[in-house]
Design a protein around this motif. Structure first.
Motif, short mmCIF file in Angstrom:
data_model
loop_
_atom_site.label_atom_id
_atom_site.label_comp_id
_atom_site.label_asym_id
_atom_site.label_seq_id
_atom_site.Cartn_x
_atom_site.Cartn_y
_atom_site.Cartn_z
N LEU A 232 -14.07 -8.92 -16.90
CA LEU A 232 -13.60 -9.00 -18.28
C LEU A 232 -13.60 -7.60 -18.86
CD1 LEU A 232 -12.86 -10.73 -20.82
CD2 LEU A 232 -15.30 -10.77 -21.35
N GLY A 233 -12.41 -7.10 -19.20
CA GLY A 233 -12.31 -5.80 -19.83
C GLY A 233 -12.34 -5.94 -21.34
N TYR A 234 -13.14 -5.10 -22.00
CA TYR A 234 -13.26 -5.15 -23.46
C TYR A 234 -12.66 -3.90 -24.07
CZ TYR A 234 -15.25 -4.70 -28.11
OH TYR A 234 -15.40 -4.53 -29.46
N ALA A 235 -11.81 -4.08 -25.08
CA ALA A 235 -11.21 -2.97 -25.82
C ALA A 235 -11.63 -3.07 -27.28
CB ALA A 235 -9.69 -3.02 -25.71
N ALA A 236 -12.21 -2.00 -27.80
CA ALA A 236 -12.72 -1.97 -29.17
C ALA A 236 -11.57 -1.97 -30.17
CB ALA A 236 -13.60 -0.74 -29.37
N PRO A 237 -11.84 -2.33 -31.44
CA PRO A 237 -10.81 -2.25 -32.48
C PRO A 237 -10.28 -0.83 -32.63
CG PRO A 237 -12.72 -3.48 -33.27
CD PRO A 237 -13.12 -2.85 -31.97
N GLY A 238 -9.06 -0.73 -33.16
CA GLY A 238 -8.45 0.57 -33.40
C GLY A 238 -7.22 0.82 -32.57
N LEU A 239 -7.05 0.05 -31.48
CA LEU A 239 -5.88 0.23 -30.63
C LEU A 239 -4.70 -0.55 -31.19
CD1 LEU A 239 -7.53 -0.17 -27.10
CD2 LEU A 239 -6.96 1.95 -28.29
N THR A 240 -3.52 0.05 -31.15
CA THR A 240 -2.30 -0.63 -31.58
C THR A 240 -1.48 -1.10 -30.38
OG1 THR A 240 -1.13 1.47 -31.71
CG2 THR A 240 -2.19 0.67 -33.73
N ALA A 241 -1.91 -0.74 -29.17
CA ALA A 241 -1.19 -1.17 -27.97
C ALA A 241 -2.17 -1.29 -26.82
CB ALA A 241 -0.08 -0.18 -27.61
N LEU A 242 -1.91 -2.26 -25.96
CA LEU A 242 -2.65 -2.42 -24.72
C LEU A 242 -1.67 -2.21 -23.56
CD1 LEU A 242 -4.83 -5.60 -25.40
CD2 LEU A 242 -5.52 -3.21 -25.61
N ARG A 243 -2.13 -1.48 -22.56
CA ARG A 243 -1.31 -1.21 -21.38
C ARG A 243 -1.99 -1.88 -20.19
NH1 ARG A 243 -1.85 3.55 -21.70
NH2 ARG A 243 -3.18 4.12 -19.94
N LEU A 244 -1.30 -2.86 -19.61
CA LEU A 244 -1.85 -3.63 -18.50
C LEU A 244 -1.00 -3.39 -17.26
CD1 LEU A 244 -2.54 -6.98 -20.37
CD2 LEU A 244 -4.25 -5.38 -19.50
N GLY A 245 -1.56 -2.66 -16.30
CA GLY A 245 -0.84 -2.34 -15.07
C GLY A 245 -1.37 -3.13 -13.90
N ASN A 246 -0.48 -3.69 -13.10
CA ASN A 246 -0.85 -4.43 -11.90
C ASN A 246 -0.70 -3.51 -10.70
OD1 ASN A 246 -1.26 -6.23 -9.82
ND2 ASN A 246 0.61 -7.43 -10.19
N THR A 247 -1.83 -3.14 -10.10
CA THR A 247 -1.80 -2.23 -8.95
C THR A 247 -1.81 -2.97 -7.62
OG1 THR A 247 -4.21 -2.00 -8.98
CG2 THR A 247 -2.94 -0.41 -10.28
N SER A 248 -1.79 -4.30 -7.65
CA SER A 248 -1.84 -5.08 -6.41
C SER A 248 -0.43 -5.45 -5.96
CB SER A 248 -2.67 -6.35 -6.62
OG SER A 248 -2.06 -7.19 -7.58
N GLN A 249 -0.34 -6.02 -4.77
CA GLN A 249 0.95 -6.42 -4.18
C GLN A 249 1.29 -7.87 -4.48
OE1 GLN A 249 2.97 -4.08 -2.72
NE2 GLN A 249 1.32 -2.78 -3.56
N GLU A 250 0.46 -8.53 -5.29
CA GLU A 250 0.73 -9.89 -5.71
C GLU A 250 0.89 -9.93 -7.22
OE1 GLU A 250 -2.61 -12.59 -5.43
OE2 GLU A 250 -4.04 -10.93 -5.55
N ARG A 251 1.46 -11.00 -7.71
CA ARG A 251 1.59 -11.15 -9.15
C ARG A 251 0.20 -11.34 -9.73
NH1 ARG A 251 5.60 -15.32 -12.47
NH2 ARG A 251 6.57 -13.68 -13.73
#
Length: 325
Positions: A232-251
């Motif tokens: 579980l990744g936690y991002a603190a308040p203050g961000l206006t965008a989240l960037r989610l990258g998939n580095t695996s070979q599956e969906r």
């Protein structure tokens, strides 16, 4: 879903402290749901490092679970107070009955939200059609103004929203131009995201929200921080965008949670959310005495009756807070 631990920790949770801006990685702990062939879940909230993300106060992640080996899910009627339960499946099927009179099924891509303010009871049983169970069970703490809210049950099938590099299903709140009609008592975000192999999703989010990203499959980077499956990744308040990258070979598949920091102290024990030790004692006594506070679940055929409450701890409650800023 019930917290079926025989010695559940009693937690006093406060939301007034904040972590430093950045991404925290929270690993789950395994918890058996009970029985000789116990189905095991991975619990990521609450834990010592973090007790709440917005009003989200509980997160169990389970499966893929072979029902033929584990026996599946068979949770007898049990109570809840001061919270909403949010059920979301990736595979399988669960039959839900509650003391409001609701009889429904939890199916993949369909959200069931149950409100148990002053008190509600329900049962959850995997159906014969469920060969593999895989999903998440989430709880939302109710704010003090609505802690005794009336029993309620909602069902919603979110439409898939195609994104550049993936897909979203928004079951609570708003994201990517879609809004769920399911009502909540605090602003919340809940969505399933699918990320194509090698793709990156750029998601605009509310700056006042804190966010959690629970990885189901694949290897994901949240704003550059690596998250393995079940993290579980936690991002603190203050961000206006989240960037989610998939580095695996599956969906990759993740659950995105969010909400403004919950400023109230709550006490959690077993299936109850209250504001004090005394709240928990009264709720337990009402359940054990079969009072009308929780009502009755009709039609449950599990043969084991009601789930009894564990014994209360004798220790004094001590606050459990999120890390300081």
């Amino acid at each position: 879903m019930s917290n079926t631990e025989t010695r559940p920790a009693e937690l006093k949770c406060g939301g007034e402290d904040r972590p430093e801006r950045g991404i925290e990685v929270l690993a789950p702990r395994e918890v058996p749901l009970g029985g000789p062939r116990a189905m095991t879940v991975r619990r990521t909230l609450p834990q010592r490092a973090r007790t709440l993300i917005g009003a989200w106060c509980f997160a169990d992640h389970y499966g893929p679970d072979d029902v033929a080996l584990s026996g599946g899910m068979r949770v007898p009627p049990h109570p809840h107070t001061g919270l909403q339960t949010v059920s979301w499946l990736f595979s399988g099927e669960i039959e839900h009955r509650d003391s409001l009179g609701s009889h429904a099924f939890v199916r993949p891509g369909e959200v069931n939200l149950m409100t148990g303010g002053l008190g509600i009871a329900h049962s959850e049983v995997s159906t014969p059609r469920a060969t593999v169970l895989h999903g998440v069970q989430l709880w939302v703490a109710l704010p003090a103004a609505h802690r005794d809210a009336a029993r309620d049950f909602r069902h919603h099938v979110p439409r898939p929203v195609r994104l550049e590099g993936g897909e979203a299903r928004v079951f609570l709140g708003s994201l990517a131009g879609d809004t769920s009609p399911v009502p909540t008592f605090t602003p919340l975000l809940g969505a399933e995201l699918l990320i194509d192999p090698g793709a990156t999703l750029e998601l605009a989010v509310a700056a006042g929200f804190e966010h959690g990203v629970l990885v189901d499959t694949g290897e994901v980077r949240l704003n550059g921080t690596r998250l393995a499956a079940a993290d579980l990744g936690y991002a603190a308040p203050g961000l206006t965008a989240l960037r989610l990258g998939n580095t695996s070979q599956e969906r990759a598949r993740v659950i995105l949670l969010g909400g403004p920091p919950f400023e109230e102290e709550i006490v959690m024990w077993w299936n109850f959310v209250g504001r004090s030790h005394e709240d928990i004692v009264r709720a337990r006594e009402a359940w054990q005495s079969e009072s009308d506070r929780f009502g009755r679940v009709e039609g449950y055929e599990g043969g084991t009756g009601r789930l009894p409450a564990p014994e209360l701890p004798r220790a004094t409650i001590t606050p459990r807070r999120n890390p300081p800023r």
